[in-house]
Scaffold this motif. Structure first.
Motif, PDB file in Angstrom:
ATOM      1  N   VAL A 165      27.347   0.028  11.711  1.00 18.57           N
ATOM      2  CA  VAL A 165      26.324  -0.378  10.748  1.00 18.57           C
ATOM      3  C   VAL A 165      26.266   0.625   9.598  1.00 18.57           C
ATOM      4  CG1 VAL A 165      24.883  -1.612  12.419  1.00 18.57           C
ATOM      5  CG2 VAL A 165      24.546   0.848  12.072  1.00 18.57           C
ATOM      6  N   TRP A 166      25.824   0.133   8.450  1.00 22.11           N
ATOM      7  CA  TRP A 166      25.526   1.004   7.315  1.00 22.11           C
ATOM      8  C   TRP A 166      24.139   1.591   7.514  1.00 22.11           C
ATOM      9  CZ3 TRP A 166      28.923   2.428   3.684  1.00 22.11           C
ATOM     10  CH2 TRP A 166      30.043   1.607   3.444  1.00 22.11           C
ATOM     11  N   ILE A 167      23.998   2.891   7.295  1.00 18.83           N
ATOM     12  CA  ILE A 167      22.682   3.521   7.404  1.00 18.83           C
ATOM     13  C   ILE A 167      22.376   4.303   6.123  1.00 18.83           C
ATOM     14  CG2 ILE A 167      22.811   3.718   9.912  1.00 18.83           C
ATOM     15  CD1 ILE A 167      23.304   6.758   9.489  1.00 18.83           C
ATOM     16  N   GLY A 168      21.077   4.419   5.846  1.00 17.75           N
ATOM     17  CA  GLY A 168      20.613   5.183   4.692  1.00 17.75           C
ATOM     18  C   GLY A 168      19.251   5.761   4.977  1.00 17.75           C
ATOM     19  N   ALA A 169      18.661   6.399   3.999  1.00 13.89           N
ATOM     20  CA  ALA A 169      17.319   6.961   4.167  1.00 13.89           C
ATOM     21  C   ALA A 169      16.309   5.839   4.383  1.00 13.89           C
ATOM     22  CB  ALA A 169      16.938   7.770   2.934  1.00 13.89           C
ATOM     23  N   ALA A 216      25.738  18.164   7.274  1.00 10.93           N
ATOM     24  CA  ALA A 216      25.709  17.974   5.822  1.00 10.93           C
ATOM     25  C   ALA A 216      25.655  16.490   5.476  1.00 10.93           C
ATOM     26  CB  ALA A 216      26.934  18.627   5.193  1.00 10.93           C
ATOM     27  N   VAL A 217      26.412  15.693   6.194  1.00 13.01           N
ATOM     28  CA  VAL A 217      26.396  14.243   5.975  1.00 13.01           C
ATOM     29  C   VAL A 217      25.022  13.683   6.283  1.00 13.01           C
ATOM     30  CG1 VAL A 217      27.331  12.041   6.782  1.00 13.01           C
ATOM     31  CG2 VAL A 217      28.861  13.981   6.391  1.00 13.01           C
ATOM     32  N   GLU A 218      24.459  14.052   7.427  1.00 12.79           N
ATOM     33  CA  GLU A 218      23.158  13.527   7.835  1.00 12.79           C
ATOM     34  C   GLU A 218      22.065  13.951   6.850  1.00 12.79           C
ATOM     35  OE1 GLU A 218      22.591  14.770  11.851  1.00 12.79           O
ATOM     36  OE2 GLU A 218      24.242  13.543  12.618  1.00 12.79           O
ATOM     37  N   ALA A 219      22.150  15.165   6.336  1.00 17.68           N
ATOM     38  CA  ALA A 219      21.141  15.630   5.371  1.00 17.68           C
ATOM     39  C   ALA A 219      21.206  14.819   4.090  1.00 17.68           C
ATOM     40  CB  ALA A 219      21.365  17.115   5.073  1.00 17.68           C
ATOM     41  N   ALA A 220      22.410  14.544   3.604  1.00 19.52           N
ATOM     42  CA  ALA A 220      22.562  13.777   2.369  1.00 19.52           C
ATOM     43  C   ALA A 220      22.046  12.352   2.537  1.00 19.52           C
ATOM     44  CB  ALA A 220      24.023  13.767   1.935  1.00 19.52           C
ATOM     45  N   VAL A 221      22.339  11.761   3.686  1.00 18.20           N
ATOM     46  CA  VAL A 221      21.901  10.380   3.932  1.00 18.20           C
ATOM     47  C   VAL A 221      20.382  10.317   4.065  1.00 18.20           C
ATOM     48  CG1 VAL A 221      22.032   8.439   5.547  1.00 18.20           C
ATOM     49  CG2 VAL A 221      24.093   9.733   4.983  1.00 18.20           C
ATOM     50  N   SER A 222      19.799  11.225   4.833  1.00 17.82           N
ATOM     51  CA  SER A 222      18.342  11.199   5.022  1.00 17.82           C
ATOM     52  C   SER A 222      17.588  11.501   3.730  1.00 17.82           C
ATOM     53  CB  SER A 222      17.933  12.194   6.113  1.00 17.82           C
ATOM     54  OG  SER A 222      18.229  13.519   5.722  1.00 17.82           O
ATOM     55  N   ALA A 223      18.252  12.172   2.770  1.00 17.60           N
ATOM     56  CA  ALA A 223      17.624  12.473   1.473  1.00 17.60           C
ATOM     57  C   ALA A 223      17.851  11.365   0.450  1.00 17.60           C
ATOM     58  CB  ALA A 223      18.172  13.794   0.943  1.00 17.60           C
ATOM     59  N   ASP A 224      18.469  10.274   0.856  1.00 16.52           N
ATOM     60  CA  ASP A 224      18.758   9.134  -0.013  1.00 16.52           C
ATOM     61  C   ASP A 224      19.729   9.497  -1.138  1.00 16.52           C
ATOM     62  OD1 ASP A 224      18.583   6.426  -0.582  1.00 16.52           O
ATOM     63  OD2 ASP A 224      16.893   6.673  -1.958  1.00 16.52           O
ATOM     64  N   LEU A 225      20.670  10.399  -0.818  1.00 15.32           N
ATOM     65  CA  LEU A 225      21.705  10.754  -1.783  1.00 15.32           C
ATOM     66  C   LEU A 225      22.994   9.987  -1.541  1.00 15.32           C
ATOM     67  CD1 LEU A 225      21.258  14.641  -1.865  1.00 15.32           C
ATOM     68  CD2 LEU A 225      20.281  12.923  -3.416  1.00 15.32           C
ATOM     69  N   ALA A 226      23.103   9.358  -0.371  1.00 17.85           N
ATOM     70  CA  ALA A 226      24.320   8.633  -0.021  1.00 17.85           C
ATOM     71  C   ALA A 226      24.032   7.754   1.181  1.00 17.85           C
ATOM     72  CB  ALA A 226      25.452   9.616   0.300  1.00 17.85           C
ATOM     73  N   ILE A 227      25.010   6.888   1.517  1.00 17.46           N
ATOM     74  CA  ILE A 227      24.910   6.084   2.734  1.00 17.46           C
ATOM     75  C   ILE A 227      26.126   6.388   3.607  1.00 17.46           C
ATOM     76  CG2 ILE A 227      23.544   4.305   1.590  1.00 17.46           C
ATOM     77  CD1 ILE A 227      26.043   2.538   1.536  1.00 17.46           C
ATOM     78  N   HIS A 228      26.075   5.898   4.832  1.00 16.42           N
ATOM     79  CA  HIS A 228      27.065   6.294   5.824  1.00 16.42           C
ATOM     80  C   HIS A 228      27.248   5.152   6.822  1.00 16.42           C
ATOM     81  CE1 HIS A 228      29.297   8.949   8.489  1.00 16.42           C
ATOM     82  NE2 HIS A 228      28.405   8.810   9.458  1.00 16.42           N
ATOM     83  N   VAL A 229      28.346   5.175   7.561  1.00 12.41           N
ATOM     84  CA  VAL A 229      28.601   4.193   8.620  1.00 12.41           C
ATOM     85  C   VAL A 229      28.573   4.906   9.960  1.00 12.41           C
ATOM     86  CG1 VAL A 229      30.372   2.733   9.666  1.00 12.41           C
ATOM     87  CG2 VAL A 229      29.911   2.560   7.228  1.00 12.41           C
ATOM     88  N   THR A 230      27.850   4.338  10.922  1.00 12.03           N
ATOM     89  CA  THR A 230      27.783   4.912  12.260  1.00 12.03           C
ATOM     90  C   THR A 230      27.626   3.800  13.285  1.00 12.03           C
ATOM     91  OG1 THR A 230      26.715   6.625  13.603  1.00 12.03           O
ATOM     92  CG2 THR A 230      25.270   5.178  12.328  1.00 12.03           C
ATOM     93  N   MET A 231      27.617   4.170  14.548  1.00 13.75           N
ATOM     94  CA  MET A 231      27.450   3.188  15.606  1.00 13.75           C
ATOM     95  C   MET A 231      25.997   2.729  15.694  1.00 13.75           C
ATOM     96  SD  MET A 231      29.808   4.511  18.771  1.00 13.75           S
ATOM     97  CE  MET A 231      29.030   6.123  18.780  1.00 13.75           C
TER      98      MET A 231
END
Length: 282
Positions: A165-169, A216-231
């Motif tokens: 799934v795509w995840i974001g802040a 670093a990835v998790e911090a950027a995503v939780s700050a709404d600076l980027a999105i990510h793919v995870t399980m």
């Protein structure tokens, strides 16, 4: 004689720790109905309710919380005595490699079960990306590893299939922006497939974070600076699954794969069996 059944207390503990009967049954290698009957018998013996069902599963009553405290002491003492008096001479260290996004919620229960079965064995838990773990496994630096991949190499055994799934802040908006800003570790196994799908979709994108550090990835995503793919079901703090409709490509799915060294000892084979049962119930 008013005695508590240690086997039933072990099942009660496992249900409390796993958060449900189905997952606990897999860890205990019992059927779901058998575990449910044990819990019912325990409540009838004590004459108090121990568990309540809610929209999110099971939770302990106040009596259940008290019993869990005593259960841990009783079962731990039983396991210590049993291990000291009956354990075979399996001593040494088992090197288990697990990606960080696979550790919770299953691996802590797996480690507890292994410790009870092989009390003289130590486990070295190695948390690294799947690609790095595969390299270490090939070099004989791990006895057993888990990876996240859909097409395993020779010898890989798929324990479970998981949706990506795509995840974001939480309440974030970065996923609507173009170019789309994404964050991945440089050796993330989901990265090549995601980038390929973004290219096929024609969505302009760029890296907001290109790091070897998962934090670093998790911090950027939780700050709404980027999105990510995870399980699915494995969301870092302060993130949520993006409800994007069809505006982002489908990231597909992945498998949780196990690799075991061919010269596996009895403890390593035992760990493999515990992992199979745990992920079958997850």
């Amino acid at each position: 004689m008013r005695n508590l059944d240690l086997g039933v207390l072990r099942s009660f503990m496992t249900v409390a720790d796993a958060g449900g009967v189905t997952r606990a049954a897999g860890i205990l290698n019992l059927t779901q109905s058998a575990v449910s009957m044990q819990l019912k018998r325990l409540e009838e013996t004590l004459g108090v309710p121990l568990l309540e069902r809610s929209g999110r599963g099971l939770r302990l009553t106040s009596s259940g919380e008290q019993l869990l405290h005593y259960s841990r002491k009783l079962v731990a003492l039983n396991d210590e005595a049993w291990g000291k008096l009956t354990a075979e001479d399996y001593e040494g260290e088992l090197r288990l490699g697990v990606p960080h996004d696979v550790i919770y919620p299953t691996i802590p229960q797996v480690l507890k079960k292994f410790s009870a079965d092989f009390p003289r064995m130590k486990v070295q838990l190695i948390s690294l990306p799947s690609l790095t773990l595969k390299k270490q496994f090939a070099q004989g630096e791990c006895d057993l590893i888990l990876t996240t991949e859909l097409q395993p190499d020779a010898g890989g055994e798929i324990l479970a299939l998981k949706k990506l799934v795509w995840i974001g802040a939480i309440n974030g908006s970065t996923w609507r922006e173009r170019p789309l800003r994404v964050a991945f570790c440089s050796n993330c196994i989901f990265r090549p497939g995601t980038v390929e799908e973004l290219g096929k979709s024609g969505i302009p994108w760029e890296y907001a974070v290109d790091s070897e550090n998962d934090n670093a990835v998790e911090a950027a995503v939780s700050a709404d600076l980027a999105i990510h793919v995870t399980m699915e079901g494995n969301l870092p703090a302060q993130t949520e699954v993006i409800d994007h409709g069809d505006s982002l490509p489908n990231p597909g799915r992945t498998g949780i794969v196990m690799y075991v060294q061919k010269s596996a000892s009895t403890p390593i084979a035992g760990m493999a069996d515990i992992l199979r049962a745990a992920f079958a119930a997850a």
